[in-house]
Design a protein around this motif. Structure first.
Motif, PDB file in Angstrom:
ATOM      1  N   ARG A 139      -3.428   4.058  -6.531  1.00 23.49           N
ATOM      2  CA  ARG A 139      -1.978   4.563  -6.560  1.00 23.49           C
ATOM      3  C   ARG A 139      -1.032   3.601  -5.618  1.00 23.49           C
ATOM      4  N   PHE A 146       2.079   1.318  -6.845  1.00 26.90           N
ATOM      5  CA  PHE A 146       3.222   1.380  -6.238  1.00 26.90           C
ATOM      6  C   PHE A 146       3.381   0.121  -5.593  1.00 26.90           C
ATOM      7  N   LEU A 203       6.605  -2.428  -7.015  1.00 29.61           N
ATOM      8  CA  LEU A 203       7.571  -2.775  -6.037  1.00 29.61           C
ATOM      9  C   LEU A 203       7.934  -4.198  -6.118  1.00 29.61           C
TER      10      LEU A 203
END
Length: 195
Positions: free
Chosen positions: A75, A79, A83
């Motif tokens: 996870r 992310f 980003l």
């Protein structure tokens, strides 16, 4: 280790392949493509670096049999990748001309600068489509390597370079009834290989 070496080598060869094949149609085209590939390489380094940090923990969790920890690291990679992708898409879509012009020598004739800039912008516009699948691929392949599965990422890289080489040949030079697209053909082939 050998499948990991092969996969990383192939990942880096994809952009080099574009440079070599486009170099056969013209110097300005190759210059435009090489400039964009240098910018994309910075993005690739950010992805590799960002994922490597979470990967250290993922490898430790996998070694300890802690599947929950591996999921948390995955996870975190999602992310980090998202980003980096959003930042890259914003920067490359909002500031392409100034970024590309940083690579053009000031004493270059104006017509050569204009042509190179045009090739670069055209190539970059198409290459942006390939950034999301590249990001997802890196997240999954690094995660697979961390849990000990190294062959699948290597096989996918071999398939990718084969697709890139084949469509480069067909789309750059317009072979077997395909349109002769030059620089745009190289970008399309690379995007197809990313998918």
């Amino acid at each position: 280790v050998l499948p990991m070496i092969i996969q990383n080598t192939i990942t880096n060869v994809v952009n080099l392949l574009d440079n070599v094949m486009v170099g056969r149609i013209g110097t300005l085209q190759m210059s435009g493509l090489a400039i964009v590939n240098q910018l994309i390489f910075v993005f690739n380094l950010c992805i590799f670096g960002g994922l490597a940090g979470a990967g250290i923990f993922s490898t430790q969790y996998a070694g300890a049999g802690d599947h929950r920890g591996v999921r948390h690291c995955f996870r975190a990679k999602l992310f980090i990748g998202a980003l980096m992708l959003v930042i890259a898409l914003f920067v490359f879509s909002q500031f392409p001309t100034p970024l590309i012009k940083m690579y053009l020598a000031k004493d270059t004739p104006k017509d050569a600068v204009t042509a190179t800039l045009g090739y670069s912008l055209s190539y970059l516009k198409i290459m942006l489509i390939g950034l999301p699948p590249f990001t997802v691929t890196q997240i999954y392949s690094s995660s697979l390597r961390e849990i000990g599965e190294t062959k699948l990422p290597m096989v996918s890289s071999v398939v990718a370079i084969t697709v890139n080489f084949t469509f480069n040949y067909l789309l750059i030079f317009g072979k077997f009834g395909f349109p002769k697209l030059g620089v745009d053909g190289a970008a399309i082939a690379t995007v197809l290989s990313r998918f």
